[in-house]
Design a protein around this motif. Structure first.
Motif, mmCIF file in Angstrom:
data_model
loop_
_atom_site.group_PDB
_atom_site.id
_atom_site.type_symbol
_atom_site.label_atom_id
_atom_site.label_comp_id
_atom_site.label_asym_id
_atom_site.label_seq_id
_atom_site.Cartn_x
_atom_site.Cartn_y
_atom_site.Cartn_z
ATOM 1 N N ALA A 54 62.141 29.217 21.956
ATOM 2 C CA ALA A 54 60.841 29.598 21.348
ATOM 3 C C ALA A 54 60.585 31.004 21.239
ATOM 4 N N ARG A 55 61.103 31.749 22.094
ATOM 5 C CA ARG A 55 60.971 33.471 21.790
ATOM 6 C C ARG A 55 61.666 33.725 20.467
ATOM 7 N N LYS A 56 62.769 33.063 20.283
ATOM 8 C CA LYS A 56 63.383 33.577 18.898
ATOM 9 C C LYS A 56 62.690 32.998 17.777
ATOM 10 N N PHE A 57 62.025 32.070 17.994
ATOM 11 C CA PHE A 57 61.008 31.463 16.921
ATOM 12 C C PHE A 57 59.732 32.420 16.814
ATOM 13 N N ASP A 58 59.290 32.790 17.856
ATOM 14 C CA ASP A 58 58.340 33.925 17.852
ATOM 15 C C ASP A 58 58.672 35.056 17.174
ATOM 16 N N ASP A 59 59.644 35.522 17.420
ATOM 17 C CA ASP A 59 60.418 36.780 16.871
ATOM 18 C C ASP A 59 60.402 36.689 15.167
ATOM 19 N N PHE A 60 60.674 35.595 14.584
ATOM 20 C CA PHE A 60 60.495 35.073 13.171
ATOM 21 C C PHE A 60 58.899 35.117 12.695
ATOM 22 N N LYS A 87 62.384 41.210 -1.274
ATOM 23 C CA LYS A 87 63.493 41.032 -0.653
ATOM 24 C C LYS A 87 63.686 40.723 0.776
ATOM 25 N N GLN A 88 62.683 41.339 1.454
ATOM 26 C CA GLN A 88 62.819 41.048 2.971
ATOM 27 C C GLN A 88 62.252 39.666 3.284
ATOM 28 N N ALA A 89 61.265 39.162 2.453
ATOM 29 C CA ALA A 89 60.806 38.009 2.642
ATOM 30 C C ALA A 89 62.039 36.858 2.407
ATOM 31 N N LYS A 90 62.692 37.047 1.631
ATOM 32 C CA LYS A 90 64.017 35.931 1.149
ATOM 33 C C LYS A 90 64.876 36.321 2.297
ATOM 34 N N HIS A 91 65.273 37.438 2.955
ATOM 35 C CA HIS A 91 66.085 37.606 3.701
ATOM 36 C C HIS A 91 65.602 36.865 5.173
ATOM 37 N N LEU A 92 64.159 37.034 5.235
ATOM 38 C CA LEU A 92 63.711 36.186 6.431
ATOM 39 C C LEU A 92 63.964 34.730 6.103
ATOM 40 N N LEU A 93 63.803 34.278 5.062
ATOM 41 C CA LEU A 93 63.806 32.734 4.690
ATOM 42 C C LEU A 93 65.378 32.495 5.150
ATOM 43 N N ASP A 94 66.452 33.284 4.581
ATOM 44 C CA ASP A 94 67.178 32.886 5.195
ATOM 45 C C ASP A 94 67.829 32.786 6.570
ATOM 46 N N GLU A 95 67.206 33.789 7.296
ATOM 47 C CA GLU A 95 67.161 33.606 8.889
ATOM 48 C C GLU A 95 66.947 32.493 9.664
ATOM 49 N N VAL A 96 65.530 31.982 8.738
ATOM 50 C CA VAL A 96 65.022 30.940 9.438
ATOM 51 C C VAL A 96 65.626 29.571 9.120
ATOM 52 N N THR A 97 66.094 29.614 7.898
ATOM 53 C CA THR A 97 66.955 28.323 7.568
ATOM 54 C C THR A 97 68.035 27.747 8.491
ATOM 55 N N GLY A 98 67.964 27.059 9.422
ATOM 56 C CA GLY A 98 69.123 26.692 10.067
ATOM 57 C C GLY A 98 69.164 27.578 11.500
ATOM 58 N N ALA A 99 67.972 28.306 11.670
ATOM 59 C CA ALA A 99 68.043 29.054 12.638
ATOM 60 C C ALA A 99 68.035 28.566 14.126
ATOM 61 N N ALA A 100 68.664 29.168 15.015
ATOM 62 C CA ALA A 100 68.679 28.739 16.415
ATOM 63 C C ALA A 100 67.434 28.861 17.268
ATOM 64 N N ALA A 101 66.346 28.353 17.007
ATOM 65 C CA ALA A 101 64.937 28.690 17.585
ATOM 66 C C ALA A 101 64.165 27.354 17.493
ATOM 67 N N VAL A 102 63.219 27.341 18.426
ATOM 68 C CA VAL A 102 62.477 26.062 18.775
ATOM 69 C C VAL A 102 60.963 26.496 18.381
ATOM 70 N N GLY A 103 60.522 25.521 17.227
ATOM 71 C CA GLY A 103 59.113 25.920 16.742
ATOM 72 C C GLY A 103 58.804 25.365 15.434
ATOM 73 N N LEU A 120 59.626 25.499 12.287
ATOM 74 C CA LEU A 120 60.428 26.046 11.315
ATOM 75 C C LEU A 120 60.066 25.681 9.976
ATOM 76 N N ALA A 121 59.845 24.523 9.782
ATOM 77 C CA ALA A 121 59.387 23.984 8.109
ATOM 78 C C ALA A 121 58.150 24.647 7.939
ATOM 79 N N GLY A 122 57.045 24.692 8.872
ATOM 80 C CA GLY A 122 55.834 25.564 8.391
ATOM 81 C C GLY A 122 56.171 26.858 8.214
ATOM 82 N N LEU A 123 56.955 27.507 9.075
ATOM 83 C CA LEU A 123 56.980 28.786 8.625
ATOM 84 C C LEU A 123 58.004 29.184 7.517
#
Length: 428
Positions: free
Chosen positions: A61-67, A90-106, A108-111
């Motif tokens: 969950a903390r990993k999700f909170d970081d995103f 550019k930064q938002a697209k990079h973040l989208l790539d990180e969130v997609t399939g991320a190892a995080a609990v939260g 993610l679809a809403g994010l």
């Protein structure tokens, strides 16, 4: 790059917090595998075998909170303005790539939805930025092209006839402007920048080459003039033993000096000081001789001054014959006085005597014209004619007055006045 305020169209003024409730979005299997729920599906994100299920969910969950924190920062920067919309995209697209399939609990679809909304809202601002950047780039190319064209215009002049001091200042100012534009202006495309620089460099090279050739030739001219003037100095200094007799030769050397041309300011000043010193020595000798001659001439100057005072009586003598006799005696004594130095003083005294001689001669000329027998005869003949004419006009005037003829009276009166004036001019 120009900054364009990017305000997300669909984002709320204050971003809504993303739920990171681990129990809602995640679960832990008996073997320690942690899974996250995305829609109706569960996806494993990792294992946490050395802790409790709550600790495992909290970790992811903390990993999700970081995103979520990264996204909140991007949204805040987009709303606040001042940041580049393209950089934020550019930064938002990079973040989208990180969130997609991320190892995080939260959630993610809403994010991801929020990130995609942010990217969409930034697209219009990024387009405006790109347009502004293109306009700025076009303006920068135009400005740098003006610098190049000015340099080419200078290079296109007849460089054999320019003022090099002015041209050097102009080219230096253009080069400074080029460097300032390169440092402070937008970065030009490599091909365009290289093409403009080549044109500017070629123009600058043309001017520099012509300047070096000019000053090289000027150095040769100065060197030749310096050699000539150095020899003139030696010849002038060699005249010193001749004293006053060396002055004519020094004047000839001075003419040669003027014809020798320039040897450069520093060399010219130094050589001229020596050349002038040699001449000053000769003229000093002449000044000493002139002073001695003037002292020797003092009695003769006094004698001629006295004769001038005596000659003033010539103008006051009414009898021209006696006036001429007086002046002739004074002129004879004048010549007996002898030469006077300096010559300027003698010329001044002679001029004063000459004015007295000319005044007497003018009086004699007037007297001759008046008493010349031939002139007198012509004047008497003219007077007789005028007297006859006056007598006749007087008779005509009397007759006109008697007849009451005003016109004839006027004509006779005017004619009579004219002839009487002529008669008066003849002295009759």
């Amino acid at each position: 790059m120009p900054r364009v305020t990017a305000a997300p169209a669909a984002a709320p003024t204050v971003p809504a917090p993303v739920s990171s409730d681990a129990s809602e979005w995640g679960r832990v299997a008996e073997d320690g595998t942690v899974e996250v729920r995305e829609g109706d599906d569960w996806r494993p994100v990792g294992q946490y075998p050395d802790g409790t299920p709550d600790e495992a969910l909290a970790y992811y969950a903390r990993k999700f909170d970081d995103f979520a924190v990264k996204l909140g920062t991007l949204e805040t920067r987009a709303q606040g303005g001042g940041s580049s919309a393209s950089d934020l995209t550019k930064q938002a697209k990079h973040l989208l790539d990180e969130v997609t399939g991320a190892a995080a609990v939260g959630d993610l679809a809403g994010l991801r939805t929020r990130i995609e909304t942010l990217i969409s809202s930034l697209s219009e601002a990024a387009a405006k930025e790109a347009e502004a950047a293109k306009e700025a780039l076009d303006a920068a190319i135009a400005e740098r092209t003006v610098i190049v064209e000015k340099a080419e215009a200078i290079a296109g002049r007849d460089l054999a006839k320019v003022q090099w001091k002015q041209v050097t200042v102009e080219m230096t100012e253009l080069f400074d402007a080029w460097q300032a534009h390169q440092q402070n202006g937008p970065r030009l495309p490599k091909g365009t920048a290289q093409q403009l620089w080549k044109r500017f460099r070629d123009a600058r090279s043309t001017v520099d080459k012509a300047r070096r050739a000019f000053f090289s030739e000027l150095d040769d001219v100065h060197r030749a003039a310096r050699d000539v003037k150095s020899r003139l100095v030696e010849r002038a200094e060699a005249l010193a033993p001749r004293g006053i007799d060396g002055i004519p030769a020094y004047r000839t050397l001075l003419d040669e000096w003027k014809a020798a041309g320039r040897a450069g300011r520093k060399a010219d000043d130094a050589l001229w000081a020596k050349f002038k010193a040699a001449g000053d020595a000769l003229y000093a000798a002449r000044a000493e001789q002139a002073a001695a001659e003037e002292a020797d001439s003092a009695p003769r100057i006094e004698a001629r001054e006295a004769l001038l005072e005596e000659a003033k009586a010539v103008a006051d003598e009414p009898n021209l014959k006696r006036a001429r006799q007086l002046l002739t005696r004074i002129q004879r004594q004048w010549d007996e006085v002898g030469r006077i130095f300096p010559r300027e003083k003698e010329r001044a005294l002679d001029d004063r005597m000459r004015s007295i001689e000319q005044a007497l001669k003018s009086c004699e000329d007037v007297d001759w014209k008046k008493n010349n027998p031939e002139t007198k005869a012509r004047a008497n003949d003219m007077s007789s004619q005028l007297l006859d004419a006056i007598e006749k006009l007087e008779q005509e005037l009397a007759a006109a007055e008697k007849a009451g003829d005003k016109k004839a009276v006027k004509e006779a009166t005017e004619a009579l006045a004219a002839r009487r004036a002529w008669l008066s001019a003849l002295g009759a």
